[in-house]
Write a protein that holds these residues in place. Structure first.
Motif, PDB file in Angstrom:
ATOM      1  N   THR A 128       0.840  -1.192   0.000  1.00 11.37           N
ATOM      2  CA  THR A 128       0.000   0.000   0.000  1.00 11.37           C
ATOM      3  C   THR A 128       0.879   1.247   0.000  1.00 11.37           C
ATOM      4  OG1 THR A 128      -0.089   0.092   2.418  1.00 11.37           O
ATOM      5  CG2 THR A 128      -1.753  -1.258   1.289  1.00 11.37           C
ATOM      6  N   ASP A 129       0.267   2.400  -0.220  1.00 12.84           N
ATOM      7  CA  ASP A 129       1.015   3.652  -0.191  1.00 12.84           C
ATOM      8  C   ASP A 129       1.622   3.898   1.187  1.00 12.84           C
ATOM      9  OD1 ASP A 129       0.372   4.077  -2.809  1.00 12.84           O
ATOM     10  OD2 ASP A 129      -1.343   5.390  -2.380  1.00 12.84           O
ATOM     11  N   GLU A 130       0.898   3.527   2.225  1.00 12.32           N
ATOM     12  CA  GLU A 130       1.403   3.724   3.585  1.00 12.32           C
ATOM     13  C   GLU A 130       2.631   2.847   3.840  1.00 12.32           C
ATOM     14  OE1 GLU A 130       2.015   3.211   7.806  1.00 12.32           O
ATOM     15  OE2 GLU A 130       1.277   1.645   6.452  1.00 12.32           O
ATOM     16  N   GLN A 131       2.627   1.627   3.335  1.00 11.21           N
ATOM     17  CA  GLN A 131       3.784   0.754   3.478  1.00 11.21           C
ATOM     18  C   GLN A 131       4.961   1.264   2.662  1.00 11.21           C
ATOM     19  OE1 GLN A 131       1.728  -2.894   2.332  1.00 11.21           O
ATOM     20  NE2 GLN A 131       2.085  -3.747   4.379  1.00 11.21           N
ATOM     21  N   LEU A 132       4.691   1.793   1.468  1.00 10.16           N
ATOM     22  CA  LEU A 132       5.765   2.344   0.657  1.00 10.16           C
ATOM     23  C   LEU A 132       6.446   3.529   1.341  1.00 10.16           C
ATOM     24  CD1 LEU A 132       4.254   2.262  -2.955  1.00 10.16           C
ATOM     25  CD2 LEU A 132       6.260   1.006  -2.157  1.00 10.16           C
ATOM     26  N   SER A 133       5.681   4.331   2.062  1.00  7.22           N
ATOM     27  CA  SER A 133       6.260   5.497   2.732  1.00  7.22           C
ATOM     28  C   SER A 133       7.197   5.099   3.856  1.00  7.22           C
ATOM     29  CB  SER A 133       5.134   6.387   3.283  1.00  7.22           C
ATOM     30  OG  SER A 133       4.406   5.718   4.301  1.00  7.22           O
ATOM     31  N   PHE A 160      14.897  -0.479  10.676  1.00  3.59           N
ATOM     32  CA  PHE A 160      14.239  -1.261  11.721  1.00  3.59           C
ATOM     33  C   PHE A 160      12.713  -1.275  11.589  1.00  3.59           C
ATOM     34  CE2 PHE A 160      18.189   0.363  13.623  1.00  3.59           C
ATOM     35  CZ  PHE A 160      18.821  -0.830  13.942  1.00  3.59           C
ATOM     36  N   ASP A 161      12.212  -0.798  10.471  1.00  6.37           N
ATOM     37  CA  ASP A 161      10.766  -0.777  10.245  1.00  6.37           C
ATOM     38  C   ASP A 161      10.438  -1.768   9.134  1.00  6.37           C
ATOM     39  OD1 ASP A 161       8.104  -0.280   9.834  1.00  6.37           O
ATOM     40  OD2 ASP A 161       8.291   1.908   9.807  1.00  6.37           O
ATOM     41  N   GLN A 162       9.648  -2.774   9.449  1.00 11.85           N
ATOM     42  CA  GLN A 162       9.288  -3.791   8.459  1.00 11.85           C
ATOM     43  C   GLN A 162       7.868  -3.582   7.931  1.00 11.85           C
ATOM     44  OE1 GLN A 162      10.591  -7.217  11.020  1.00 11.85           O
ATOM     45  NE2 GLN A 162      11.790  -7.756   9.215  1.00 11.85           N
ATOM     46  N   THR A 163       7.340  -2.380   8.103  1.00 10.90           N
ATOM     47  CA  THR A 163       6.042  -1.904   7.586  1.00 10.90           C
ATOM     48  C   THR A 163       4.845  -2.644   8.159  1.00 10.90           C
ATOM     49  OG1 THR A 163       5.894  -3.380   5.634  1.00 10.90           O
ATOM     50  CG2 THR A 163       7.195  -1.338   5.395  1.00 10.90           C
ATOM     51  N   ASP A 164       5.039  -3.803   8.740  1.00  7.60           N
ATOM     52  CA  ASP A 164       3.919  -4.564   9.298  1.00  7.60           C
ATOM     53  C   ASP A 164       4.472  -5.501  10.366  1.00  7.60           C
ATOM     54  OD1 ASP A 164       1.694  -6.103   9.898  1.00  7.60           O
ATOM     55  OD2 ASP A 164       0.963  -6.075   7.833  1.00  7.60           O
ATOM     56  N   GLN A 165       3.821  -5.535  11.526  1.00  6.98           N
ATOM     57  CA  GLN A 165       4.288  -6.391  12.615  1.00  6.98           C
ATOM     58  C   GLN A 165       4.295  -7.853  12.214  1.00  6.98           C
ATOM     59  OE1 GLN A 165       5.566  -5.240  15.397  1.00  6.98           O
ATOM     60  NE2 GLN A 165       6.061  -7.304  16.130  1.00  6.98           N
ATOM     61  N   THR A 171      14.635   3.268  -5.585  1.00  4.44           N
ATOM     62  CA  THR A 171      13.224   3.609  -5.460  1.00  4.44           C
ATOM     63  C   THR A 171      12.383   2.340  -5.600  1.00  4.44           C
ATOM     64  OG1 THR A 171      13.078   4.075  -7.831  1.00  4.44           O
ATOM     65  CG2 THR A 171      13.571   5.924  -6.358  1.00  4.44           C
ATOM     66  N   ALA A 172      11.126   2.460  -5.213  1.00  3.14           N
ATOM     67  CA  ALA A 172      10.211   1.317  -5.295  1.00  3.14           C
ATOM     68  C   ALA A 172       8.842   1.807  -5.738  1.00  3.14           C
ATOM     69  CB  ALA A 172      10.110   0.617  -3.942  1.00  3.14           C
ATOM     70  N   ARG A 173       8.172   0.962  -6.489  1.00  4.17           N
ATOM     71  CA  ARG A 173       6.778   1.231  -6.865  1.00  4.17           C
ATOM     72  C   ARG A 173       6.011  -0.078  -6.735  1.00  4.17           C
ATOM     73  NH1 ARG A 173       9.787   1.208 -11.612  1.00  4.17           N
ATOM     74  NH2 ARG A 173       9.036  -0.193 -13.276  1.00  4.17           N
ATOM     75  N   SER A 174       4.802   0.041  -6.255  1.00  7.09           N
ATOM     76  CA  SER A 174       4.013  -1.162  -5.998  1.00  7.09           C
ATOM     77  C   SER A 174       2.552  -0.769  -5.812  1.00  7.09           C
ATOM     78  CB  SER A 174       4.529  -1.892  -4.755  1.00  7.09           C
ATOM     79  OG  SER A 174       3.761  -3.034  -4.479  1.00  7.09           O
ATOM     80  N   ALA A 175       1.707  -1.768  -5.896  1.00  9.93           N
ATOM     81  CA  ALA A 175       0.277  -1.618  -5.627  1.00  9.93           C
ATOM     82  C   ALA A 175      -0.220  -2.946  -5.085  1.00  9.93           C
ATOM     83  CB  ALA A 175      -0.488  -1.237  -6.891  1.00  9.93           C
ATOM     84  N   PRO A 176      -1.223  -2.931  -4.229  1.00 14.82           N
ATOM     85  CA  PRO A 176      -1.737  -4.188  -3.682  1.00 14.82           C
ATOM     86  C   PRO A 176      -2.147  -5.157  -4.785  1.00 14.82           C
ATOM     87  CG  PRO A 176      -2.627  -2.322  -2.467  1.00 14.82           C
ATOM     88  CD  PRO A 176      -1.906  -1.756  -3.644  1.00 14.82           C
ATOM     89  N   GLY A 177      -1.640  -6.382  -4.698  1.00 16.37           N
ATOM     90  CA  GLY A 177      -1.975  -7.415  -5.661  1.00 16.37           C
ATOM     91  C   GLY A 177      -1.210  -7.363  -6.967  1.00 16.37           C
ATOM     92  N   ARG A 178      -0.285  -6.420  -7.107  1.00 18.26           N
ATOM     93  CA  ARG A 178       0.444  -6.272  -8.368  1.00 18.26           C
ATOM     94  C   ARG A 178       1.956  -6.423  -8.202  1.00 18.26           C
ATOM     95  NH1 ARG A 178      -2.523  -1.143 -11.403  1.00 18.26           N
ATOM     96  NH2 ARG A 178      -4.656  -2.002 -11.384  1.00 18.26           N
ATOM     97  N   GLY A 179       2.401  -6.979  -7.117  1.00 17.25           N
ATOM     98  CA  GLY A 179       3.828  -7.156  -6.923  1.00 17.25           C
ATOM     99  C   GLY A 179       4.534  -5.839  -6.646  1.00 17.25           C
TER     100      GLY A 179
END
Length: 635
Positions: free
Chosen positions: A377-382, A388-393, A421-429
């Motif tokens: 998601t955009d929040e995970q990309l940010s 030390f932040d893995q975006t999700d516990q 840099t990184a680009r992504s969207a849910p369900g699209r890798g």
């Protein structure tokens, strides 16, 4: 000394430095004034005034030069300095007197303009010190107020005299108010700079302490990791000829756990180096296509093990040779591929390379690492590149790790002059893009590894056996034993032909017993005889007592470290003066390796120790010794 006194001393020095830098302005203005007012006064008055002012300036420079350079300010020096400044200010304003006396009211107007300019200059160049202001601008204020007296002498009406006096006082007050405002700003800026300097120094001290702490912890943690990897390798080797698959599986599990601990420790130390600004990148010719091929070959088994496909799209767009840091580029690619493999359960992973020429002759290089995972998601990309932040516990629970891989990769890319840099969207890798601007490099010959593809243990066994001279031809009448294709020779002939063999003698120097035992355990299958020393002094004593074939020397040791021990060994006269010394240390930075080489160490083995790295260094050392012996005998 109070804080106010310290601030005044600092302001005094600053004011003097400003005066020293402005001598050319004062010389130019005074010369111009002498020329401008010569039609009114004549050169017979302006020229002596100019000479007197220049002398006053020279005296000021002579008296204040030491203080302007930041030397200690004493009350006596300050008093002499104020007198020199007052003399300079008084000599400049003295021109107003003949202007009033000779030019009358019109001359008084010229004198007022001259004094106002001198007062403003002195005010602006005395910020920080009230003493400097009073010494330089005080005479100008006094001359301004004397204008009312000169007007009285000229018979001016009383209202004009009062107006002139009020104007002189008002202008003086305005200059003092301006000085105070600028001085407050100066004090605030100085306090902010001092606070910033103190904070920076404190941060540097903390960073240095943190780096030293992490280096010490890293060194200590590598010791048990070395023992884990060494012990697991020996268990796996012992279980190799056994039919018990569970023993081999357990040994492999221990090895994998040890390698995971090593990778996490390496990430922590890399992050500490990046935070401290001590991480550097090399600029050397490297074969990009070969690096990509090796990286893909390394990851193919793991990718295939998850039922995935690894696609590589490099083609002719990838330059063959570029200038860069091959190790750090490989580290970035490994981090990105490992991250993609971690989150992809079906589909594929891809490596795509694009390149084109820039206007300056360099190459724009883009390396994409893509996956068919769940996406972000955009929040995970940010939060993706936050240390030390893995975006999700749930990521830490499911996959483990430290959350440093992507942060380190981004910082390494920046050090190499590029971006990650990184680009992504849910369900699209996800697609991670490493952007670099590189220079083309000419192909260089790769060093030939004589032990490439050869089992290190077998190579060590061969190196341990001395070079034997060829046997004399056997008589044709000697019988040949059944089942033996080689003619038999007499036992005495064999004893004469074969040189006497002895076990390899090794000196192991390390302040940790676990490391000494790990090295001894690796060398035990070859019948090597080892002597252990827990510090540098014990190592020097052992080197005096008996000869050794090779010395494994830890670098970080109390009292006498490994480098100093090696330097003393090389400078001494013991039988081990020229014995190869292999450095064993957790400090693997380029400057650390160079320091080991400068101390007289031939080879370098990084902790945590692994049997392969240790045996590789030993093989290289023994082979080099054999080559030297062969050249000596041939000579």
């Amino acid at each position: 000394m109070t804080a106010i006194d310290v601030a005044e001393m600092t302001g005094w020095t600053r004011a003097l430095q400003q005066r020293q830098r402005g001598w050319m302005q004062r010389a130019t203005v005074s010369t111009a004034a002498a020329i401008i007012f010569s039609p009114v006064l004549g050169f017979e008055q302006t020229l002596p005034w100019l000479i007197a002012f220049v002398i006053a300036q020279g005296l000021e420079h002579l008296v204040l030069s030491a203080a302007a350079k930041g030397r200690e300010v004493t009350p006596g020096r300050m008093a002499v300095g104020m007198a020199a400044l007052a003399l300079s200010g008084a000599s400049f304003g003295a021109l107003s007197i003949p202007l009033w006396l000779t030019g009358g009211v019109m001359g008084g107007l010229c004198a007022t303009a001259l004094l106002c300019g001198g007062a403003l200059y002195s005010t602006l160049h005395s910020v920080g010190s009230m003493r400097a202001l009073l010494a330089t601008a005080g005479p100008q204020y006094l001359y301004l107020c004397l204008g009312a007296w000169f007007m009285t002498r000229l018979g001016a009406p009383a209202p004009f005299v009062v107006a002139t006096l009020i104007c002189g006082v008002t202008f003086s007050i305005y200059c003092l108010w301006t000085w105070r405002t600028m001085n407050d700003v100066y004090r605030s800026e100085t306090a902010a700079q001092m606070d910033s300097q103190q904070r920076r120094e404190e941060a540097e001290r903390r960073m240095g302490a943190q780096s030293a702490f992490l280096a010490a912890v890293g060194h200590d943690l590598r010791t048990p990791i070395s023992a884990i990897l060494t012990g697991a390798a020996e268990l796996e080797r012992d279980a190799g000829g056994s039919t018990d698959g569970r023993a081999r599986a357990k040994a492999q599990l221990i090895t994998e756990a040890g390698l995971m601990m090593k990778a996490m420790l390496d990430d922590l130390l890399d992050q500490a180096k990046l935070d401290a600004g001590r991480m550097t990148v090399e600029r050397e010719p490297m074969e990009l296509r070969r690096l990509l091929s090796q990286t893909a070959r390394f990851w193919r088994p793991a990718v295939a093990g998850k039922g995935l496909r690894l696609r590589i799209d490099a083609g002719r767009e990838a330059p063959a040779w570029i200038v860069g840091d091959a190790m750090r580029l490989r580290q970035i690619l490994n981090n990105l591929i490992s991250n993609a493999l971690k989150f992809t359960d079906r589909g594929h992973l891809g490596i795509r390379v694009r390149s084109w020429a820039e206007d300056d002759g360099r190459l724009a290089l883009l390396i994409d690492i893509e996956d068919s995972g769940p996406g972000m998601t955009d929040e995970q990309l940010s939060r993706l590149f936050t240390a030390f932040d893995q975006t999700d516990q749930s990521v830490a629970v499911r996959h483990g790790g430290t959350g440093l891989g992507l942060s380190i990769s981004r910082d390494l890319a920046a050090l190499m002059g590029g971006r990650l840099t990184a680009r992504s969207a849910p369900g699209r890798g996800a697609v991670f893009t490493l952007s670099l601007t590189v220079e083309k490099a000419e192909p260089v010959a790769r060093p030939v590894d004589p032990f490439a593809g050869v089992d290190q243990r077998a190579a060590v066994v061969r190196a341990l056996n001395p070079i034997r001279p060829p046997l004399a031809p056997a008589p044709e009448t000697l019988p040949v034993a059944a089942g033996n294709a080689h003619p038999e020779v007499e036992e005495t002939a064999v004893e004469e032909a074969e040189p006497e063999e002895r076990a390899l003698r090794v000196l192991i120097v390390d302040d940790h017993e676990i490391n000494r035992r790990a090295i001894q355990l690796i060398l035990a299958p070859f019948g090597a005889e080892s002597v252990q020393a827990a510090d540098g002094m014990a190592a020097l004593a052992a080197a005096e007592a008996e000869p050794f074939d090779v010395i494994f020397m830890d670098v970080r040791m109390p009292e006498l470290d490994g480098r100093e021990t090696t330097r003393r060994l090389r400078a001494g006269t013991s039988v081990n003066r020229d014995t190869p010394v292999i450095a064993v240390t957790a400090d693997s930075a380029a400057e650390d390796v160079a320091a080991c080489q400068a101390a007289g160490m031939e080879l370098f083995v990084s902790k945590p120790l692994t049997p392969g790295s240790l045996l590789g260094a030993l093989t290289q050392s023994l082979s080099a010794r054999e080559e030297v012996q062969a050249e000596t005998e041939a000579a």
